[in-house]
Design a protein around this motif. Structure first.
Motif, PDB file in Angstrom:
ATOM      1  N   TYR A  35      80.942 100.179  40.366  1.00 19.73           N
ATOM      2  CA  TYR A  35      82.306 100.587  40.676  1.00 19.73           C
ATOM      3  C   TYR A  35      83.046  99.388  41.244  1.00 19.73           C
ATOM      4  CZ  TYR A  35      81.058 105.590  40.497  1.00 19.73           C
ATOM      5  OH  TYR A  35      80.651 106.835  40.091  1.00 19.73           O
ATOM      6  N   ARG A  36      84.360  99.502  41.282  1.00 17.42           N
ATOM      7  CA  ARG A  36      85.157  98.483  41.982  1.00 17.42           C
ATOM      8  C   ARG A  36      86.309  99.161  42.705  1.00 17.42           C
ATOM      9  NH1 ARG A  36      87.976  95.398  36.778  1.00 17.42           N
ATOM     10  NH2 ARG A  36      89.370  97.104  36.159  1.00 17.42           N
ATOM     11  N   GLN A  37      86.746  98.494  43.765  1.00 13.87           N
ATOM     12  CA  GLN A  37      87.879  98.997  44.523  1.00 13.87           C
ATOM     13  C   GLN A  37      88.754  97.837  44.947  1.00 13.87           C
ATOM     14  OE1 GLN A  37      86.911 101.426  47.958  1.00 13.87           O
ATOM     15  NE2 GLN A  37      88.884 102.433  47.838  1.00 13.87           N
ATOM     16  N   ALA A  38      89.982  97.865  44.479  1.00 13.14           N
ATOM     17  CA  ALA A  38      90.973  96.869  44.866  1.00 13.14           C
ATOM     18  C   ALA A  38      91.761  97.402  46.056  1.00 13.14           C
ATOM     19  CB  ALA A  38      91.894  96.574  43.689  1.00 13.14           C
ATOM     20  N   PRO A  39      92.363  96.507  46.843  1.00 14.29           N
ATOM     21  CA  PRO A  39      93.140  96.952  48.011  1.00 14.29           C
ATOM     22  C   PRO A  39      94.219  97.961  47.625  1.00 14.29           C
ATOM     23  CG  PRO A  39      92.826  94.590  48.072  1.00 14.29           C
ATOM     24  CD  PRO A  39      92.310  95.035  46.736  1.00 14.29           C
ATOM     25  N   GLY A  40      94.258  99.083  48.326  1.00 13.42           N
ATOM     26  CA  GLY A  40      95.267 100.092  48.079  1.00 13.42           C
ATOM     27  C   GLY A  40      95.019 100.964  46.873  1.00 13.42           C
ATOM     28  N   LYS A  41      93.864 100.796  46.233  1.00 13.25           N
ATOM     29  CA  LYS A  41      93.571 101.584  45.043  1.00 13.25           C
ATOM     30  C   LYS A  41      92.300 102.401  45.228  1.00 13.25           C
ATOM     31  CE  LYS A  41      95.853  98.608  41.668  1.00 13.25           C
ATOM     32  NZ  LYS A  41      95.726  97.925  40.353  1.00 13.25           N
ATOM     33  N   GLU A  42      92.154 103.411  44.379  1.00 12.53           N
ATOM     34  CA  GLU A  42      90.959 104.234  44.399  1.00 12.53           C
ATOM     35  C   GLU A  42      89.773 103.450  43.831  1.00 12.53           C
ATOM     36  OE1 GLU A  42      92.678 107.432  46.133  1.00 12.53           O
ATOM     37  OE2 GLU A  42      90.657 107.566  45.328  1.00 12.53           O
ATOM     38  N   ARG A  43      88.601 103.794  44.320  1.00 15.38           N
ATOM     39  CA  ARG A  43      87.399 103.214  43.732  1.00 15.38           C
ATOM     40  C   ARG A  43      87.239 103.768  42.318  1.00 15.38           C
ATOM     41  NH1 ARG A  43      82.007 102.743  47.365  1.00 15.38           N
ATOM     42  NH2 ARG A  43      83.671 101.930  48.719  1.00 15.38           N
ATOM     43  N   GLU A  44      86.943 102.883  41.361  1.00 15.51           N
ATOM     44  CA  GLU A  44      86.817 103.333  39.971  1.00 15.51           C
ATOM     45  C   GLU A  44      85.503 102.878  39.360  1.00 15.51           C
ATOM     46  OE1 GLU A  44      89.898 101.753  37.422  1.00 15.51           O
ATOM     47  OE2 GLU A  44      89.444  99.668  37.949  1.00 15.51           O
ATOM     48  N   LEU A  45      85.003 103.722  38.489  1.00 14.75           N
ATOM     49  CA  LEU A  45      83.772 103.427  37.769  1.00 14.75           C
ATOM     50  C   LEU A  45      84.080 102.449  36.641  1.00 14.75           C
ATOM     51  CD1 LEU A  45      80.789 104.042  36.996  1.00 14.75           C
ATOM     52  CD2 LEU A  45      81.656 106.005  35.710  1.00 14.75           C
ATOM     53  N   VAL A  46      83.356 101.346  36.585  1.00 11.05           N
ATOM     54  CA  VAL A  46      83.602 100.377  35.525  1.00 11.05           C
ATOM     55  C   VAL A  46      82.490 100.312  34.492  1.00 11.05           C
ATOM     56  CG1 VAL A  46      85.170  98.951  36.877  1.00 11.05           C
ATOM     57  CG2 VAL A  46      82.745  98.427  36.899  1.00 11.05           C
ATOM     58  N   ALA A  47      81.258 100.589  34.898  1.00  8.98           N
ATOM     59  CA  ALA A  47      80.155 100.527  33.937  1.00  8.98           C
ATOM     60  C   ALA A  47      78.965 101.310  34.464  1.00  8.98           C
ATOM     61  CB  ALA A  47      79.739  99.079  33.681  1.00  8.98           C
ATOM     62  N   GLY A  48      78.174 101.820  33.533  1.00  9.75           N
ATOM     63  CA  GLY A  48      76.972 102.535  33.911  1.00  9.75           C
ATOM     64  C   GLY A  48      75.853 102.239  32.931  1.00  9.75           C
ATOM     65  N   ILE A  49      74.630 102.379  33.405  1.00 12.24           N
ATOM     66  CA  ILE A  49      73.467 102.201  32.536  1.00 12.24           C
ATOM     67  C   ILE A  49      72.438 103.247  32.914  1.00 12.24           C
ATOM     68  CG2 ILE A  49      72.429 100.418  34.031  1.00 12.24           C
ATOM     69  CD1 ILE A  49      71.452  99.084  31.369  1.00 12.24           C
ATOM     70  N   SER A  50      71.932 103.932  31.899  1.00  9.54           N
ATOM     71  CA  SER A  50      70.957 104.980  32.147  1.00  9.54           C
ATOM     72  C   SER A  50      69.570 104.380  32.321  1.00  9.54           C
ATOM     73  CB  SER A  50      70.957 105.960  30.982  1.00  9.54           C
ATOM     74  OG  SER A  50      70.351 105.366  29.845  1.00  9.54           O
ATOM     75  N   SER A  51      68.638 105.231  32.693  1.00  8.94           N
ATOM     76  CA  SER A  51      67.255 104.777  32.841  1.00  8.94           C
ATOM     77  C   SER A  51      66.712 104.268  31.510  1.00  8.94           C
ATOM     78  CB  SER A  51      66.378 105.912  33.378  1.00  8.94           C
ATOM     79  OG  SER A  51      66.467 107.039  32.517  1.00  8.94           O
ATOM     80  N   GLY A  52      67.228 104.801  30.412  1.00  9.83           N
ATOM     81  CA  GLY A  52      66.791 104.389  29.088  1.00  9.83           C
ATOM     82  C   GLY A  52      67.567 103.225  28.509  1.00  9.83           C
ATOM     83  N   GLY A  53      68.579 102.753  29.251  1.00 17.45           N
ATOM     84  CA  GLY A  53      69.331 101.586  28.798  1.00 17.45           C
ATOM     85  C   GLY A  53      70.640 101.886  28.102  1.00 17.45           C
ATOM     86  N   THR A  54      71.015 103.148  28.019  1.00 15.51           N
ATOM     87  CA  THR A  54      72.307 103.493  27.423  1.00 15.51           C
ATOM     88  C   THR A  54      73.431 103.063  28.352  1.00 15.51           C
ATOM     89  OG1 THR A  54      71.344 105.385  26.275  1.00 15.51           O
ATOM     90  CG2 THR A  54      73.734 105.342  26.516  1.00 15.51           C
ATOM     91  N   THR A  55      74.427 102.386  27.795  1.00 19.37           N
ATOM     92  CA  THR A  55      75.499 101.844  28.608  1.00 19.37           C
ATOM     93  C   THR A  55      76.831 102.542  28.330  1.00 19.37           C
ATOM     94  OG1 THR A  55      75.960 100.118  26.973  1.00 19.37           O
ATOM     95  CG2 THR A  55      74.397  99.578  28.728  1.00 19.37           C
ATOM     96  N   SER A  56      77.713 102.486  29.299  1.00 18.76           N
ATOM     97  CA  SER A  56      79.060 103.014  29.154  1.00 18.76           C
ATOM     98  C   SER A  56      80.001 102.159  29.976  1.00 18.76           C
ATOM     99  CB  SER A  56      79.120 104.474  29.608  1.00 18.76           C
ATOM    100  OG  SER A  56      78.726 104.580  30.957  1.00 18.76           O
ATOM    101  N   GLU A  86      93.690  91.295  37.535  1.00 17.71           N
ATOM    102  CA  GLU A  86      93.514  92.712  37.864  1.00 17.71           C
ATOM    103  C   GLU A  86      92.051  93.118  38.033  1.00 17.71           C
ATOM    104  OE1 GLU A  86      95.280  91.462  35.307  1.00 17.71           O
ATOM    105  OE2 GLU A  86      94.955  92.627  33.452  1.00 17.71           O
ATOM    106  N   ASP A  87      91.120  92.212  37.740  1.00 17.74           N
ATOM    107  CA  ASP A  87      89.705  92.496  37.985  1.00 17.74           C
ATOM    108  C   ASP A  87      89.307  92.229  39.439  1.00 17.74           C
ATOM    109  OD1 ASP A  87      88.917  91.007  34.793  1.00 17.74           O
ATOM    110  OD2 ASP A  87      89.099  93.144  35.281  1.00 17.74           O
TER     111      ASP A  87
END
Length: 113
Positions: A35-56, A86-87
């Motif tokens: 996740y990431r959180q910039a000043p004044g913004k909500e924390r947002e999900l940027v990437a995920g990886i499952s136990s099996g390696g599936t990414t999003s 913006e990152d």
């Protein structure tokens, strides 16, 4: 006890790259998220990886961010290429273990020329 520790953040110029790491202890092979959180913004999900390696990925980072894991080292990585202003944010890793959510303390990514 589960502990997550992020590293690899820093000051980078626009267009640069960073590789963030999240070292986990006490939890092995679970789904992991960045996740990431910039000043004044909500924390947002940027990437995920499952136990099996599936990414999003968050749509806005597709093609520039890449999440991977090294199960032998119990580390999850987030490769960030072509960094944009913006990152800039604090980047956190997160996992769920035995029904509890765990967060790392975060690592700061600053993008500036």
């Amino acid at each position: 006890q589960v502990q997550l520790v992020e590293s690899g953040g820093g000051l980078v110029q626009p267009g640069g790259s960073l590789r963030l790491s999240c070292a986990a202890s006490g939890s092995y092979g679970n789904d992991m998220r960045w996740y990431r959180q910039a000043p004044g913004k909500e924390r947002e999900l940027v990437a995920g990886i499952s136990s099996g390696g599936t990414t999003s990925y968050l749509d806005s980072v597709k093609g520039r961010f890449s999440i991977s894991r090294d199960n032998a080292k119990n580390v999850v990585y987030l490769q960030i290429n072509n960094l944009k202003v913006e990152d800039a944010a604090v980047y956190y890793c997160r996992t769920v273990h035995a029904g509890h959510i765990y967060w790392g303390p975060g690592t700061q990514v600053t993008v500036s020329s």
